[in-house]
Each structure stands twice: as C-alpha cells, then as structure tokens.
Design an enzyme around this catalytic site. Structure first.
Site, PDB file in Angstrom:
ATOM      1  N   HIS A 105    -140.564   2.247  78.427  1.00  0.00           N
ATOM      2  CA  HIS A 105    -141.783   2.195  77.435  1.00  0.00           C
ATOM      3  C   HIS A 105    -142.005   4.811  76.931  1.00  0.00           C
ATOM      4  O   HIS A 105    -142.083   4.758  75.746  1.00  0.00           O
ATOM      5  CB  HIS A 105    -143.124   2.063  76.600  1.00  0.00           C
ATOM      6  CG  HIS A 105    -144.005   2.569  78.053  1.00  0.00           C
ATOM      7  ND1 HIS A 105    -144.308   1.841  78.687  1.00  0.00           N
ATOM      8  CD2 HIS A 105    -144.839   3.106  77.989  1.00  0.00           C
ATOM      9  CE1 HIS A 105    -145.125   2.011  79.594  1.00  0.00           C
ATOM     10  NE2 HIS A 105    -145.292   3.798  78.895  1.00  0.00           N
ATOM     11  N   ASP A 136    -140.231  -3.006  81.684  1.00  0.00           N
ATOM     12  CA  ASP A 136    -140.627  -1.839  81.306  1.00  0.00           C
ATOM     13  C   ASP A 136    -140.022  -0.878  82.765  1.00  0.00           C
ATOM     14  O   ASP A 136    -140.635   0.280  82.531  1.00  0.00           O
ATOM     15  CB  ASP A 136    -142.143  -1.827  81.851  1.00  0.00           C
ATOM     16  CG  ASP A 136    -142.783  -0.980  80.765  1.00  0.00           C
ATOM     17  OD1 ASP A 136    -142.064   0.468  80.189  1.00  0.00           O
ATOM     18  OD2 ASP A 136    -143.503  -0.543  80.152  1.00  0.00           O
ATOM     19  N   SER A 214    -147.015   6.926  83.188  1.00  0.00           N
ATOM     20  CA  SER A 214    -146.163   5.995  82.960  1.00  0.00           C
ATOM     21  C   SER A 214    -145.101   6.273  83.688  1.00  0.00           C
ATOM     22  O   SER A 214    -144.848   7.678  83.546  1.00  0.00           O
ATOM     23  CB  SER A 214    -146.575   5.678  81.430  1.00  0.00           C
ATOM     24  OG  SER A 214    -146.993   5.183  81.538  1.00  0.00           O
TER      25      SER A 214
END
Length: 520
Positions: A105, A136, A214
């Site tokens: 993402h 992911d 992230s």
C-alpha cells in the site's frame, strides 16, 4: 455493546497535518548520536531489557530507508480520469540481493518512487519489482550503485513467541529522522490484511506503529528481523495494538518471486466450508466419536477442487495434519490457529493430500492448489469502461464500491452480497454494471439508471465487459437491447445510438469510448 474498530494501513500522507492523540503512557526520550528513540514505560516490565534490545538494533538502522512515493490513483466513478496526484512517505529496509522491502500500500498506483538512506540528503530513484497486495509486501531495487555502498542487508529471524521483545524501526509521522519503539509480541494468529482483503498469519504487538511506519522492519531482541510493520487497529477502547507481517509470510513472498521471477500470489481455498461442532451434524455424516473435521458446503466452478471434492465431503486432515471441528489446527506452543494457515504455506501449483469422509468411507484425495481471482476484484490497476449512447458500463470491484458513496442501500446490499458470496462460473467472468448515464437526447427516460448489473445484450448473456463491448460494436440489429437486473430493460436504436456517442464524448470531454484494455 459492539465497539467500532477501524484499521489504519499506516502510510503517512504528507499533505495532511499531524493529528496527535492522547497517550496514557509516559515516554522517555533518549538521544544516541544523530537519532532519537522513545521507550514506553508501560510497554514492558523491564526498561533495561527494552534498552538492550534497542542497542542491538542500532547497528542495523543504516539499512532502514525512507520511502517517498507519488501516487496517481484511478477515478472509479469517472474511469476515464485519474484523481489528483498525491504524495506519501513510509518506511522500507534493505535485504540481500540489492533489494528493498516495503508495504504494497506504500507504493500502490505509483508514478515515481524514491528512497533516502539514513543520514543522507540524496533521494535515489527506485524501481518496483513486485507488488503482493494479498500480503501487503512490495519489492524495490535501485540501479545506482552508490545507494548500496556502506550498508549491510538486514537478516531474517524465526517466528517469535508470545511476550518476546520486539523493536519497530521506521520513519513515522512527527519528524524526519529515524524512530524506534519497543514492545512485546502479544498475539500470533490469522489476521485480516486490509490491503488485499485476505487473512494470513500475523503478529500483534504493543509497540507503537504510526502513520509512516508502514514497511519498516520489526526486530527481535537478537537483532534479527521478525516481520514488517503494516497496520494498526484503532477504536475507543483500543491502545497500542499494531500488526506485523511475520517472516513466514515475507519468505513466502520472496521465494515465490525467486521461483517464477514474478509474484504469483498465495493459493486460496476453492471451496467454502462450515464447522462441525454440532454432534447431530457429525452423526448424520457418519462420523465416529473420535473423528473431527469440517464440512464442504460449496465449491468454486473455476477451482481445481471442483473436479475432486464434492459438497457434503467431510475434510479430516490436510497434508497429514488433523483439522478440528472448529476449523483449527495445532500451532506452536500448544496454540490453535485457523487451518487456512496450512494453505498459505503452499505455493500456487503445489499439491496437497486431503483425507475426507465421503459416503461414510474415508478417502484420500490429491488436490492442486491455485491462486483464484474473485468474482469482485479487491485490487485493480485501472478500471475498465465502455460508453455507448451515454451509458457508462464498468466492472464491479471493491475500490469501485468504496468510491460510489451515493449508491442506494438496496443496490449496495445486492452488490456486496455478490462480492462476499459470489463465485465465478468461468475464469473471465465479471460483474458488468451501468454505473451512470450521461444525459443526452438519446437516453431520455433512462437517466435514473445507475449501479445496475447488465445481464444480457440482445438475448446473449454478458460474460464480461470486453464481450459486451464487442457485441455492441459489431451489432447490426435495429435496436440495442440491454437486459438489466431488477427486470429492467434499456432499448435504443442502433444507428442513432452510435452516431450520438461521438457528440456525447465531446460534450463531456471524454477522450475515448472505451478503456485501453478493451481496444486490443
């Protein structure tokens, strides 16, 4: 009372202002050369142990990079356009083979990705090698040799245990320098991955994971990487609940890429099942008191299992591992975990032996595992569309449903039901809908039609958008007749409709009557 929980993917959008939250923990800030880190006094019972773990991680911080990405996402409501470009920052880390890992993402719909090393003022242009939305994870590389100088790749460790100390390193919101937070592993089980709407093994930790974290590595107290930070849960009664992609999932991604020189995805179950915790249900299936398993309810016609399994089969074991009546299998340290974990350890094309009860007899079956495309896709690079006489036809996807906030509730429920429970009857099946009608003289009276599925055209079933576009373009009949869901019908004269289409495209400044994927 049920509490509302939201999941944050943890990517920081640089155009947004920080929104600091109240924290009940007291933070101790320590300086160590050119970086600072914070240790929560409530995170672990032993502050010296937490500091010791951070000290072991310090030499590895040079391999943690900041990821800068410019995104140009599709406009699913107006599929011939794209939304305004936006920029985000996140984290990543260098591994062996001149590669960098981050979250999928973090680089979705990217136009340009750059990486900056710790202590450097140079942003290096990166190349995206693979994106795995299910897990992911994304893999990058940099062609500039200077980027790799003086950096040792991060090594992976084994799956940690509950209460093992962990340290999260990255570039979260609140500053430009590297950040370190410490905590422990609080849970290990199958978790929902927001990016791919899948369920895979995950680690829950109590170390802070904020926007921008992230893609950053999570280290054990031995200095080995045990996973990648990727999302958090946020709710009224939730504190310090972050999630990490464990090394088992990361290694699956890497090995899948190495085997096939591309990412092919995780295999998925080609059937639906239900638990067999009810004793009467087990008795009706001819199970003895010492037998446990799950009941096959539906099988996807496009899956390899369709030709091997049958509805009402009772699956007792998968590759020799017994499955309990609640669908769980034994995991590490006496814990139980959903048996889908066993499937996620396989690769697309692998075989597995399942033991089933069929007609009161035990049978061993050899099934082939595959990656299956859902009827309603979860991630798409760009939406397909086709326009004739002002009717905008497109394909239902999860991003499309998210973008159409004004859909009528009854329409939403029907589309969501197909999204959650629908099974493709063929490999290329799509749900084609009229998303909107661009008002013109040719479509007077049809303006209110929106988000309605197209079932047939001139008596021929609509299998996908490409077949519909082909039938319309090559139609010589007097009328174009579209049979829609809810027993609705749209009829326009063929010649008039095709002539009007050009003027409608000009009026609404639409560059083409169809997306590029339909032109080939």
């Amino acid at each position: 009372m049920d509490k509302k929980i939201t999941v944050d993917a943890g990517r920081m959008i640089t155009s947004l202002e920080p929104n600091p939250k109240k924290r009940k923990t007291c933070m101790v800030v320590e300086n160590n050369g050119d970086f600072s880190h914070a240790v929560s006094k409530t995170t672990t019972n032993s502050i010296p142990a937490a500091r010791e773990g951070v000290a072991k991680v310090a030499p590895l911080m040079d391999a943690v990079v900041k990821v800068f990405c410019a995104h140009s996402a599709p406009n699913y409501s107006l599929p011939w356009q794209r939304v305004q470009q936006y920029a985000t920052t996140s984290s990543g880390f260098i591994i062996s083979g001149r590669k960098v890992l981050t979250n999928a993402h973090s680089v979705e719909h990217y136009t340009r990705v750059k990486l900056k090393k710790r202590g450097s003022d140079v942003k290096y242009l990166a190349k995206v090698l693979a994106i795995g939305n299910e897990c992911d994870i994304a893999m990058l590389t940099v062609e500039d040799d200077e980027f790799w100088e003086g950096v040792s790749p991060i090594e992976f460790g084994s799956l940690p245990s509950l209460q093992d100390a962990v340290t999260v390193v990255g570039y979260p919101i609140g500053g430009d320098t590297i950040s370190v937070t410490s905590g422990v592993v609080s849970r290990i089980e199958i978790f929902p991955y927001k990016q791919g709407s899948t369920e895979l093994l995950g680690l829950q930790i109590d170390a802070a994971i904020n926007s921008g974290n992230s893609g950053g590595p999570t280290f054990s107290d031995t200095g080995k990487c045990v996973g990648i930070a990727f999302q958090t849960s946020k709710g009224e009664d939730i504190e310090n609940m972050g999630y990490v992609i464990p090394t088992a999932v990361v290694m699956h991604f890497l090995q899948d890429y190495e085997k096939k020189e591309e990412y092919t995805g995780f295999p998925t179950l080609g059937f639906e099942w239900q638990t067999m915790e009810n004793p009467d249900l087990r008795l009706s299936m001819g199970m003895s008191s010492n037998q446990k398993g799950i009941l096959v309810s539906r099988i996807a016609p496009t899956s390899p299992e369709f030709h091997i399994l049958k509805p009402s089969d009772v699956i007792l074991s998968f590759d020799g591992i017994d499955i309990a009546n609640d669908g769980t299998v034994l995991f590490t340290h006496g814990e139980r975990i959903g048996f889908s974990y066993l499937i996620s350890q396989k690769y697309s094309g692998d075989n597995a032996i399942v033991k089933v009860i069929r007609d009161s007899k035990i049978v061993e079956l050899d099934i082939k595992l595959a990656t299956r495309i859902p009827l309603v896709p979860v991630n798409i690079e760009a939406p397909s569309y086709y326009i004739v006489a002002g009717f905008v036809f497109t394909v239902v996807s999860l991003p499309f449903l998210h973008s159409e906030k004004n859909i009528q509730p009854n329409v939403v429920m029907k589309l969501l039901d197909k999204c959650l429970n629908g099974m493709s009857q063929s490999e290329d099946e799509q749900l084609v809908v009229i998303s909107q009608v661009l008002a013109a003289d040719i479509n007077i009276g049809y303006e209110g039609i929106a988000h309605t599925q197209v079932l047939a055209f001139n008596g021929n079933p609509v299998r996908n958008l490409k077949s519909l576009a082909s039938m319309v373009e090559n139609c010589d009949d007097e009328f174009l007749k579209f049979e829609l869901d809810y027993s609705k019908v749209v009829v326009v004269q063929t010649n008039t409709a095709k002539k009007a289409s050009e003027d409608i495209l000009t009026t609404y400044a639409i560059p083409s009557a169809m997306s590029s994927d339909l032109k080939t």
